[in-house]
Design a protein around this motif. Structure first.
Motif, PDB file in Angstrom:
ATOM      1  N   PHE A 259       0.864  -1.389  -0.221  1.00 20.55           N
ATOM      2  CA  PHE A 259      -0.113   0.015   0.095  1.00 20.55           C
ATOM      3  C   PHE A 259       1.013   1.386  -0.019  1.00 20.55           C
ATOM      4  O   PHE A 259       0.596   2.177  -0.625  1.00 20.55           O
ATOM      5  N   LYS A 260       1.993   1.235   0.862  1.00 24.80           N
ATOM      6  CA  LYS A 260       2.831   2.239   0.811  1.00 24.80           C
ATOM      7  C   LYS A 260       3.556   2.702  -0.839  1.00 24.80           C
ATOM      8  O   LYS A 260       3.604   3.872  -1.230  1.00 24.80           O
ATOM      9  N   ALA A 261       3.591   1.408  -1.397  1.00 25.56           N
ATOM     10  CA  ALA A 261       4.283   1.573  -2.699  1.00 25.56           C
ATOM     11  C   ALA A 261       3.160   2.266  -3.601  1.00 25.56           C
ATOM     12  O   ALA A 261       3.348   2.948  -4.857  1.00 25.56           O
ATOM     13  N   LEU A 262       2.103   1.792  -3.344  1.00 29.34           N
ATOM     14  CA  LEU A 262       0.998   2.319  -4.374  1.00 29.34           C
ATOM     15  C   LEU A 262       0.305   3.777  -3.658  1.00 29.34           C
ATOM     16  O   LEU A 262      -0.646   4.298  -4.413  1.00 29.34           O
ATOM     17  N   ASN A 263       0.973   4.154  -2.832  1.00 32.87           N
ATOM     18  CA  ASN A 263       0.321   5.524  -2.087  1.00 32.87           C
ATOM     19  C   ASN A 263      -0.995   5.504  -1.878  1.00 32.87           C
ATOM     20  O   ASN A 263      -1.710   6.397  -1.813  1.00 32.87           O
ATOM     21  N   LEU A 264      -1.459   4.302  -1.297  1.00 35.62           N
ATOM     22  CA  LEU A 264      -2.840   4.316  -0.514  1.00 35.62           C
ATOM     23  C   LEU A 264      -2.724   4.390   0.923  1.00 35.62           C
ATOM     24  O   LEU A 264      -3.781   5.052   1.461  1.00 35.62           O
ATOM     25  N   CYS A 265      -1.373   4.113   1.705  1.00 36.06           N
ATOM     26  CA  CYS A 265      -1.817   4.418   2.946  1.00 36.06           C
ATOM     27  C   CYS A 265      -0.212   4.039   3.492  1.00 36.06           C
ATOM     28  O   CYS A 265       0.718   3.789   2.632  1.00 36.06           O
ATOM     29  N   SER A 266       0.109   4.641   4.728  1.00 34.70           N
ATOM     30  CA  SER A 266       1.470   4.431   5.331  1.00 34.70           C
ATOM     31  C   SER A 266       1.811   2.887   5.654  1.00 34.70           C
ATOM     32  O   SER A 266       0.710   2.176   5.445  1.00 34.70           O
ATOM     33  N   ASP A 267       2.986   2.491   5.750  1.00 36.69           N
ATOM     34  CA  ASP A 267       3.397   1.264   6.222  1.00 36.69           C
ATOM     35  C   ASP A 267       3.510   1.245   7.772  1.00 36.69           C
ATOM     36  O   ASP A 267       4.084   0.186   8.325  1.00 36.69           O
ATOM     37  N   GLN A 268       2.642   2.088   8.398  1.00 32.06           N
ATOM     38  CA  GLN A 268       2.717   2.001  10.004  1.00 32.06           C
ATOM     39  C   GLN A 268       1.922   0.869  10.499  1.00 32.06           C
ATOM     40  O   GLN A 268       0.889   0.556  10.096  1.00 32.06           O
ATOM     41  N   VAL A 269       2.762   0.151  11.286  1.00 28.94           N
ATOM     42  CA  VAL A 269       1.939  -1.091  12.136  1.00 28.94           C
ATOM     43  C   VAL A 269       2.285  -0.912  13.778  1.00 28.94           C
ATOM     44  O   VAL A 269       2.939  -0.197  13.958  1.00 28.94           O
ATOM     45  N   ARG A 270       1.322  -1.471  14.355  1.00 36.32           N
ATOM     46  CA  ARG A 270       1.485  -1.370  16.002  1.00 36.32           C
ATOM     47  C   ARG A 270       2.399  -2.662  16.664  1.00 36.32           C
ATOM     48  O   ARG A 270       2.259  -3.555  15.882  1.00 36.32           O
ATOM     49  N   LEU A 271       3.207  -2.124  17.378  1.00 32.51           N
ATOM     50  CA  LEU A 271       4.006  -3.410  17.964  1.00 32.51           C
ATOM     51  C   LEU A 271       2.753  -4.319  18.504  1.00 32.51           C
ATOM     52  O   LEU A 271       1.991  -4.136  19.131  1.00 32.51           O
ATOM     53  N   PRO A 272       3.510  -5.558  18.835  1.00 34.14           N
ATOM     54  CA  PRO A 272       4.685  -6.129  18.273  1.00 34.14           C
ATOM     55  C   PRO A 272       5.268  -6.314  16.770  1.00 34.14           C
ATOM     56  O   PRO A 272       5.992  -6.686  16.583  1.00 34.14           O
ATOM     57  N   ILE A 273       4.308  -5.800  15.784  1.00 36.96           N
ATOM     58  CA  ILE A 273       4.765  -5.898  14.478  1.00 36.96           C
ATOM     59  C   ILE A 273       5.402  -4.807  14.132  1.00 36.96           C
ATOM     60  O   ILE A 273       5.099  -3.629  14.817  1.00 36.96           O
ATOM     61  N   VAL A 274       6.601  -4.869  13.358  1.00 36.84           N
ATOM     62  CA  VAL A 274       7.282  -3.845  12.962  1.00 36.84           C
ATOM     63  C   VAL A 274       7.269  -3.584  11.460  1.00 36.84           C
ATOM     64  O   VAL A 274       6.743  -4.843  10.797  1.00 36.84           O
ATOM     65  N   PRO A 275       7.519  -2.696  10.760  1.00 31.69           N
ATOM     66  CA  PRO A 275       7.416  -2.336   9.287  1.00 31.69           C
ATOM     67  C   PRO A 275       8.246  -3.416   8.572  1.00 31.69           C
ATOM     68  O   PRO A 275       9.297  -4.030   9.061  1.00 31.69           O
ATOM     69  N   ALA A 276       8.016  -3.481   7.205  1.00 32.76           N
ATOM     70  CA  ALA A 276       8.964  -4.300   6.492  1.00 32.76           C
ATOM     71  C   ALA A 276      10.097  -3.856   6.343  1.00 32.76           C
ATOM     72  O   ALA A 276      10.539  -2.756   6.353  1.00 32.76           O
ATOM     73  N   SER A 277      11.333  -4.792   6.371  1.00 31.59           N
ATOM     74  CA  SER A 277      12.516  -4.278   6.207  1.00 31.59           C
ATOM     75  C   SER A 277      12.852  -3.613   5.022  1.00 31.59           C
ATOM     76  O   SER A 277      12.058  -3.663   3.884  1.00 31.59           O
ATOM     77  N   ASN A 278      13.755  -3.039   4.823  1.00 33.76           N
ATOM     78  CA  ASN A 278      14.224  -2.121   3.594  1.00 33.76           C
ATOM     79  C   ASN A 278      14.533  -3.183   2.479  1.00 33.76           C
ATOM     80  O   ASN A 278      14.080  -2.568   1.319  1.00 33.76           O
ATOM     81  N   VAL A 279      15.222  -4.226   2.677  1.00 38.07           N
ATOM     82  CA  VAL A 279      15.236  -4.956   1.630  1.00 38.07           C
ATOM     83  C   VAL A 279      13.974  -5.647   1.002  1.00 38.07           C
ATOM     84  O   VAL A 279      13.752  -5.688  -0.254  1.00 38.07           O
ATOM     85  N   LEU A 280      12.979  -5.945   2.000  1.00 42.51           N
ATOM     86  CA  LEU A 280      11.638  -6.216   1.541  1.00 42.51           C
ATOM     87  C   LEU A 280      10.857  -5.406   0.713  1.00 42.51           C
ATOM     88  O   LEU A 280      10.228  -5.432  -0.481  1.00 42.51           O
TER      89      LEU A 280
END
Length: 291
Positions: A259-280
């Motif tokens: 969704f971030k790549a599509l500019n539809l929403c941010s990649d923000q998630v709530r702990l204990p989940i963390v955003p996708a790594s830079n590589v992914l």
């Protein structure tokens, strides 16, 4: 029950930089899906990070989605967990007037017996004023709901209309499809297996990736429902890489990266989940650029 044939999507809950629910982005995602062929929407499921939402946030998310969808597609609400009494209380206290069905996950952590799972869903079905879709996801619950248990519930309770099966086990899918009542829906909860399940006689999918590529994914499932395997698999192969990417680290971090790549929403998630790594994120960005 034909309202649940095709592609349902397990909606994310977008957050802003302060980790508050971004209702504007949520409204945009709902419209994006409805306008591009998604058949029904699933609210406050696992992909919505529902375990991190407060009761008030869940109510507000439900209100936003019902307002924006405005009756254009059926709505399914996630209400489930390991405390049967608490689930019954939540069902009784929730306004379900605009909800077509409840999606209820099998109990997790406590690992009940098959009889315990049966009695849990029996109690829920007896109080639910709307149809009930069971949700078997042993990778998250640590306990598989056996085929016999699912079919027992399907045969015993008229409002148990289907199962979202997400065991990533084609043999279990085949056994369910082979032995189910004629009007019982076997819905894939595995994006990578959704087409094969549909071609085998399943009712379609409740998808994660489908909400990012609703036009292409829903068309693939329609082709599958119509038995056009060759054209459907052409669509599947185009999406195959990104389906793998979104589950590579964590759901919903992966789909939010899309969704971030599509500019539809941010990649923000709530702990204990963390955003996708830079590589992914870069792999996902490359896929989106080239799709």
């Amino acid at each position: 029950m034909s309202k649940f044939l095709g592609t349902g999507v397990a909606l994310v809950t977008p957050f802003n930089a302060n980790l508050e629910v971004d209702h504007e982005a949520l409204a945009n995602i709902v419209n994006y899906n409805i306008d591009n062929g998604t058949d029904y929407l699933v609210i406050c499921g696992t992909t919505a990070e529902s375990v991190t939402l407060t009761k008030e946030e869940k109510k507000d998310v439900l209100n936003t989605i019902t307002k924006i969808s405005n009756g254009r597609v059926p709505l399914v609400l996630g209400i489930g967990g390991s405390n049967t009494a608490s689930i019954i209380k939540e069902i009784k206290s929730t306004d379900l007037s605009q909800i077509d069905a409840i999606l209820s996950v099998a109990p997790y952590y406590s690992k009940p017996t098959q009889e315990g799972i049966y009695q849990h869903f029996k109690a829920i079905s007896e109080v639910s004023p709307v149809d009930l879709i069971l949700y078997n996801v042993p990778g998250r619950t640590s306990k598989n709901m056996d085929v016999d248990t699912t079919l027992r519930l399907a045969n015993d309770f008229k409002n148990v209309i289907g199962v979202k099966e997400a065991g990533n086990n084609m043999s279990q899918y085949y056994e369910l499809i082979k032995n189910k009542p004629s009007d019982f829906l076997v819905i894939s909860g595995d994006d990578d297996l959704a087409l094969g399940v549909t071609l085998a006689g399943g009712a379609g999918v409740i998808s994660v990736i489908g909400q990012a590529f609703p036009k292409e994914f829903s068309e693939m499932i329609r082709l599958g429902l119509n038995g056009d395997a060759k054209a459907a698999f052409n669509s599947h192969f185009k999406l195959m890489d990104v389906i793998g990417y979104i589950f590579e680290e964590n759901n919903p971090a992966g789909i939010k990266a899309v969704f971030k790549a599509l500019n539809l929403c941010s990649d923000q998630v709530r702990l204990p989940i963390v955003p996708a790594s830079n590589v992914l994120q870069e792999k996902i960005n490359s896929f989106v650029r080239n799709f």
